[in-house]
Every structure is written in structure tokens, then in C-alpha cells.
Design a protein around this motif. Structure first.
Motif, PDB file in Angstrom:
ATOM      1  N   ALA A  15       0.835  -1.208   0.000  1.00  0.00           N
ATOM      2  CA  ALA A  15       0.000   0.000   0.000  1.00  0.00           C
ATOM      3  C   ALA A  15       0.868   1.256   0.000  1.00  0.00           C
ATOM      4  O   ALA A  15       0.602   2.206  -0.747  1.00  0.00           O
ATOM      5  N   ASP A  37       9.551   0.016   8.566  1.00  0.00           N
ATOM      6  CA  ASP A  37      10.323  -0.563   9.676  1.00  0.00           C
ATOM      7  C   ASP A  37      11.116  -1.790   9.235  1.00  0.00           C
ATOM      8  O   ASP A  37      12.074  -2.181   9.883  1.00  0.00           O
ATOM      9  N   GLU A  38      10.731  -2.395   8.087  1.00  0.00           N
ATOM     10  CA  GLU A  38      11.517  -3.528   7.592  1.00  0.00           C
ATOM     11  C   GLU A  38      12.719  -2.981   6.827  1.00  0.00           C
ATOM     12  O   GLU A  38      12.700  -1.855   6.336  1.00  0.00           O
ATOM     13  N   ARG A  45       3.230  -9.735  -0.475  1.00  0.00           N
ATOM     14  CA  ARG A  45       3.292 -10.911   0.409  1.00  0.00           C
ATOM     15  C   ARG A  45       2.712 -12.199  -0.182  1.00  0.00           C
ATOM     16  O   ARG A  45       3.129 -13.283   0.245  1.00  0.00           O
ATOM     17  N   LYS A  50       3.295 -18.965  -1.348  1.00  0.00           N
ATOM     18  CA  LYS A  50       3.016 -19.711  -2.586  1.00  0.00           C
ATOM     19  C   LYS A  50       4.336 -19.931  -3.330  1.00  0.00           C
ATOM     20  O   LYS A  50       5.187 -20.691  -2.874  1.00  0.00           O
ATOM     21  N   VAL A  83       8.174   4.527  12.277  1.00  0.00           N
ATOM     22  CA  VAL A  83       7.588   5.733  12.857  1.00  0.00           C
ATOM     23  C   VAL A  83       7.141   5.360  14.265  1.00  0.00           C
ATOM     24  O   VAL A  83       6.452   4.355  14.457  1.00  0.00           O
ATOM     25  N   THR A 110       0.392   1.106   7.543  1.00  0.00           N
ATOM     26  CA  THR A 110       1.197   0.281   8.444  1.00  0.00           C
ATOM     27  C   THR A 110       0.769  -1.194   8.465  1.00  0.00           C
ATOM     28  O   THR A 110       1.376  -1.993   9.180  1.00  0.00           O
ATOM     29  N   GLY A 111      -0.263  -1.538   7.698  1.00  0.00           N
ATOM     30  CA  GLY A 111      -0.580  -2.954   7.501  1.00  0.00           C
ATOM     31  C   GLY A 111      -1.055  -3.659   8.757  1.00  0.00           C
ATOM     32  O   GLY A 111      -1.677  -3.068   9.645  1.00  0.00           O
ATOM     33  N   ARG A 131       4.720 -13.682   7.851  1.00  0.00           N
ATOM     34  CA  ARG A 131       4.301 -12.353   7.389  1.00  0.00           C
ATOM     35  C   ARG A 131       5.371 -11.726   6.501  1.00  0.00           C
ATOM     36  O   ARG A 131       5.080 -11.053   5.536  1.00  0.00           O
ATOM     37  N   ARG A 132       6.630 -11.953   6.849  1.00  0.00           N
ATOM     38  CA  ARG A 132       7.726 -11.248   6.178  1.00  0.00           C
ATOM     39  C   ARG A 132       8.516 -12.184   5.270  1.00  0.00           C
ATOM     40  O   ARG A 132       8.463 -13.407   5.434  1.00  0.00           O
ATOM     41  N   ASP A 279      -4.312  -2.785   4.550  1.00  0.00           N
ATOM     42  CA  ASP A 279      -4.816  -3.638   5.644  1.00  0.00           C
ATOM     43  C   ASP A 279      -5.249  -2.855   6.885  1.00  0.00           C
ATOM     44  O   ASP A 279      -6.097  -3.316   7.641  1.00  0.00           O
ATOM     45  N   HIS A 296      -6.566  -7.843   2.155  1.00  0.00           N
ATOM     46  CA  HIS A 296      -6.195  -8.569   0.941  1.00  0.00           C
ATOM     47  C   HIS A 296      -5.397  -7.709  -0.018  1.00  0.00           C
ATOM     48  O   HIS A 296      -5.524  -6.491  -0.046  1.00  0.00           O
ATOM     49  N   TRP A 297      -4.635  -8.433  -0.819  1.00  0.00           N
ATOM     50  CA  TRP A 297      -3.703  -7.858  -1.780  1.00  0.00           C
ATOM     51  C   TRP A 297      -4.338  -6.800  -2.678  1.00  0.00           C
ATOM     52  O   TRP A 297      -3.795  -5.705  -2.866  1.00  0.00           O
ATOM     53  N   PHE A 325      -7.698 -13.695  -3.797  1.00  0.00           N
ATOM     54  CA  PHE A 325      -7.427 -14.932  -4.529  1.00  0.00           C
ATOM     55  C   PHE A 325      -6.590 -15.856  -3.658  1.00  0.00           C
ATOM     56  O   PHE A 325      -5.971 -15.416  -2.673  1.00  0.00           O
TER      57      PHE A 325
END
Ligand SMILES: Cc1cc2nc3c(=O)[nH]c(=O)nc-3n(C[C@H](O)[C@H](O)[C@H](O)COP(=O)(O)OP(=O)(O)OC[C@H]3O[C@@H](n4cnc5c(N)ncnc54)[C@H](O)[C@@H]3O)c2cc1C
Length: 412
Positions: A15, A37-38, A45, A50, A83, A110-111, A131-132, A279, A296-297, A325
Motif C-alpha cells: 500500500a 520498519d523492515e 506478500r 506460494k 515511525v 502500516t498494515g 508475514r515477512r 490492511d 487482501h492484496w 485470490f
């Protein structure tokens, strides 16, 4: 605030990156800072459970933009420093590295984060959340050495991880607290399809299973204990029990937060200079007539462009229907629409659930609320039209593969 204060985006996921892209495409030529932050530049993701997890798609494919894109578009990427605080009155954000950035407008992207499983042993080694990118790397390595794992939670992440583990030849016990996987989302009729799919691929699916403890030796997980006393041994445990939106910053800044950061149809929060998307946003949906938060994506892909237009002063009304999906084994699925808390009164199938090639429609009072196509393609457009039209349908026609989806409305 300086006249040329930047637009700041907090959260460098899909996003955040799409918002930066849309701001530049929308003509914003002022300073633009994307804070994450990553340490990775923004990535998507879905491949993590997959293709990337299965080793069939390369890491590079997961990134939202090539590395040079940020330089080429004059987007300042500040990675590895979250942040930590927003001062809406002073229009500044503070970063964990001590920096303080003024902003003219701020977007929160921020998901969400995996929900932790509240049982003893949850923090042992070999208990994994996904998640990552680094989580996916760890899981991939785990699948190459483990012979059996336990997956807790048969939601989308749990199911996709299970399929990836089976593809790697790992035995999986899949534990679901509900009566069926995805029961709350799909209802009994369609949820059974996913239960059958995994059972057919040799998964030991246990529904109604409540984990009371993750057991371990020498600090490493070696199994789970179920309510009732049964113990299941495992070389590793994967937990996929949902996510919670990262709303802490917004709440501490006094923004309205209720199942996500509350935003209007233009994605603006309760503060006029702050927007939210992806998200983390609980957005008012004009067609559904209520706030919804979509994890969702496609929402993280499309909503930021609307937020960007709104930040640039445009009239915006984000009314895209939720879409998501999944891919598991040889099953590909797309879901369009939203059943919502009022529920459905009927499910109509067109095609064969046994052959796993069908479209399912959720109806209330003969109106289609949502549709799910499984191994059937190119129906998202007509499905969207069916849902948004709000017109009653003829159930017999809806269930008949011979009748085009454009001709299923009830007569008269
Ligand atoms: C393994 C996996 C598979 C998925 N598969 C599918 C799928 O098949 N189909 C589908 O529709 N959806 C799928 N999803 C969901 C989809 O990926 C998410 O909806 C999407 O990632 C949301 O994007 P986002 O940018 O809103 O949030 P995120 O992707 O969560 O990105 C937010 C970023 O902000 C960072 N951040 C948080 N707080 C701060 C802070 N204070 N300061 C700076 N940065 C911060 C986070 O660390 C993160 O990097 C999947 C998700 C996962 C985890």
C-alpha cells in the motif's frame, strides 16, 4: 511547517509503495518520503506462502518496484526505522532512529501483524509465523529438513502453507478450532471443498481441535498438546490464526480507531491531514453502506491510488468491491464481493464441486452478495456487475453453466 514539507507515508509495504507511485503519477512533485520498519524495500506478500515459499518464483518477483524506481522517481526510502509517534497538531512524525520529519500530508499504510497464539510454548524456537520475506525464508529452510509439521489455523495462510509443505514432501497435521476450514467466511457448503482438497493431498486435517500448549525440549518446539490430552509430535509448528491491524500509532495520536483506522470513502482519517490505506484502514464503503477493513492484496494494490488522489485534493469515493485470490495445489480461486455480518440465506453452485471447477454465489433475498470462482477464469467482471447491480437473480439460471452470467437476472 515549512511550505515545502514533504508528503510522508508510514509503512513501506504494497500500500505504501503504490501510494508513492500514485502520488507521482498524479503530478505531485514535492518531497516524498516512504518510511518502513523492515529493511527490505516494499514487496508483495502473496508469493511468501506460494511460489516463493515453494521455490518456483524468484525473490526479485516479489518486490513492488525495481530498486532504481525509488531513485528515478525521487522517492526517499527510509528503511529499518519505524515511525514511533505522530504529532498531528505539529504535523511531524518521529522515527525510532531519532529523526523527526515534518509533513504536509501523511498516509498511514502500516498494515497488519500476525495474531499470536495465546498458549504456553508460543515463543519457542521452531514456532513460525508467516508475514515477512525472512519468515518465508525460514519456513522454506524448515521444509527442507522437517519430516512432519503441525499447522495451527486453517485460514488462508495456514492452508497455503500446508499446500507448500506438502509440495515439499512434509507430513502435515492441520489443526482447526472450527468445524471446517474457513467456515466463518465461506459457510459450510463451500468450506467443505477446501477440507476435501487438503484431505485429498494427504493432510491430516483435524477440525474442532483446540491447542492448549506448544511443547518443547531445550527451547525448541517438538509438538502440540490438544484439549483432551492428545499430543501431536512435530519438527516445527506454524501458526496462522489471523492478523491484527497495526493501529497503535494512530490510536496514540488520537485518531478514530475501530477495527482499523477509521477513514471515510476518500480514505481520510478523523484528522484532515492524515489518510490511511491497505490492511490497516477501516474504510467507509459507499456501496455496502458501512465501514469495512479488507486484509487482501487487491485492496492494498488499488486503495492507495484513491488515497493519493484524495491527498492531492481530488474528489474521491473508493467503492471497489473486495476481491481476493488463493492458490493451493492445483486449485486457483478468486472471490469477489462481501457477505458481511448480515449473512446470506442461500448458496448456489454453478459447475462441479467434486471436480473443483465451479462458481459459488452467496445470496441474500435473491441478490448476489459475493461470488467465488474455483478453477474457472475470466468471470470477475460479470461477478462484480452481478453484485453491484443489486438486482434479483433467477437461481436456476445462476446455477446453469449454459446461461451466461450476464443473463441470470430474474424476469419482471
Ligand atoms: C504470506 C501471505 C500471503 C498472502 N497471500 C494473499 C493472497 O493470496 N491473496 C490476497 O488477496 N492477499 C494475500 N495476503 C494479504 C496481503 O498480502 C495483504 O493484504 C497486503 O500485504 C497488505 O498490504 P499493506 O501494505 O496494507 O500492509 P503490509 O503488507 O502489512 O505492509 C505494511 C508495512 O508497514 C510496516 N510498518 C508497520 N508499522 C510501521 C511503523 N510504525 N513505521 C514504519 N513501518 C511500519 C510493516 O512492517 C510492513 O512492512 C497475504 C499475506 C501474507 C502475509
Amino acid at each position: 511547517m515549512a511550505a515545502d514539507s514533504p508528503f510522508v507515508i508510514a509503512g513501506a509495504g504494497l500500500a505504501g509503495a503504490k501510494a508513492a507511485e500514485a502520488l507521482r503519477e498524479g503530478g505531485f512533485d514535492g518531497p516524498l518520503i516512504l518510511v518502513g520498519d523492515e529493511k527490505e524495500r516494499p514487496y508483495e506478500r502473496p508469493p511468501l506462502s506460494k511460489g516463493y515459499l515453494q521455490g518456483t518464483s524468484p525473490r526479485e518477483d516479489a518486490y513492488v518496484h525495481p530498486r532504481d524506481w525509488y531513485v528515478d522517481n525521487d522517492v526517499e526510502l527510509r528503511l529499518g526505522a519505524p515511525v514511533t509517534e505522530i504529532d498531528p497538531g505539529g504535523r511531524t512524525v518521529s522515527l525510532a532512529d531519532g529523526a523527526r520529519l515534518p509533513y504536509a500530508k501523511l498516509l498511514l499504510a502500516t498494515g497488519s501483524s500476525p495474531r499470536r497464539l495465546p498458549v504456553a510454548g508460543e515463543n519457542l524456537d521452531r514456532v513460525h509465523y508467516l508475514r515477512r520475506l525472512s519468515d518465508s525464508d525460514t519456513l522454506k529452510a524448515t521444509f527442507s529438513t522437517a519430516s512432519r509439521i503441525v499447522v495451527i489455523g486453517a485460514g488462508w495462510i495456514g492452508l497455503e502453507t500446508t499446500a507448500a509443505a506438502r509440495a515439499a514432501g512434509v507430513e502435515v497435521t492441520l489443526l482447526e478450532a472450527g468445524e471446517l476450514p474457513l467456515l466463518g467466511l465461506l459457510g459450510r457448503e463451500a468450506a467443505q471443498v477446501f477440507a476435501d482438497l487438503h484431505t485429498a493431498h494427504g493432510v491430516d486435517l483435524r477440525c474442532g481441535a483446540h491447542v492448549t500448549e506448544i511443547t518443547g525440549r531445550h527451547g525448541r518446539a517438538d509438538g502440540v498438546l490438544l484439549h483432551g490430552g492428545e499430543r501431536i509430535e512435530a519438527d516445527a509448528v506454524v501458526v496462522g490464526v489471523g492478523v491484527t491491524p497495526n493501529t497503535g500509532l494512530a490510536a496514540a495520536a488520537g485518531l478514530d480507531v475501530e477495527d482499523g483506522i477509521r477513514v471515510d470513502a476518500a480514505l481520510r482519517t478523523s484528522h484532515p491531514d492524515i489518510w490511511a490505506a491497505g490492511d490497516v484502514a477501516g474504510a467507509f464503503h459507499p456501496l455496502l453502506g458501512r465501514h469495512i477493513r479488507v486484509e487482501h492484496w487487491a485492496n492494498a494494490l488499488n486503495q492507495p491510488a484513491a488515497a493519493a488522489r484524495s491527498m492531492l485534493g481530488g474528489e474521491v469515493r473508493y467503492d471497489r468491491l473486495p476481491y481476493f485470490f488463493t492458490d493451493q495445489y492445483d486449485l486457483g480461486m478468486e472471490y469477489t464481493g462481501h457477505v458481511g455480518r448480515d449473512g446470506y440465506d442461500r448458496v448456489v453452485f454453478r459447475g462441479s464441486t467434486e471436480a473443483r471447477e465451479f462458481v459459488a454465489f452467496w445470496l441474500r433475498r435473491r441478490r448476489v452478495l459475493a461470488g467465488m470462482n474455483v478453477n474457472v477464469w475470466d468471470v470477475t467482471g460479470p461477478l462484480r456487475t452481478l453484485v453491484t447491480s443489486g438486482l434479483p437473480v433467477d437461481e436456476a439460471k445462476l446455477g446453469d453453466v449454459g446461461v451466461p452470467l450476464t443473463e441470470v437476472h430474474a424476469e419482471g
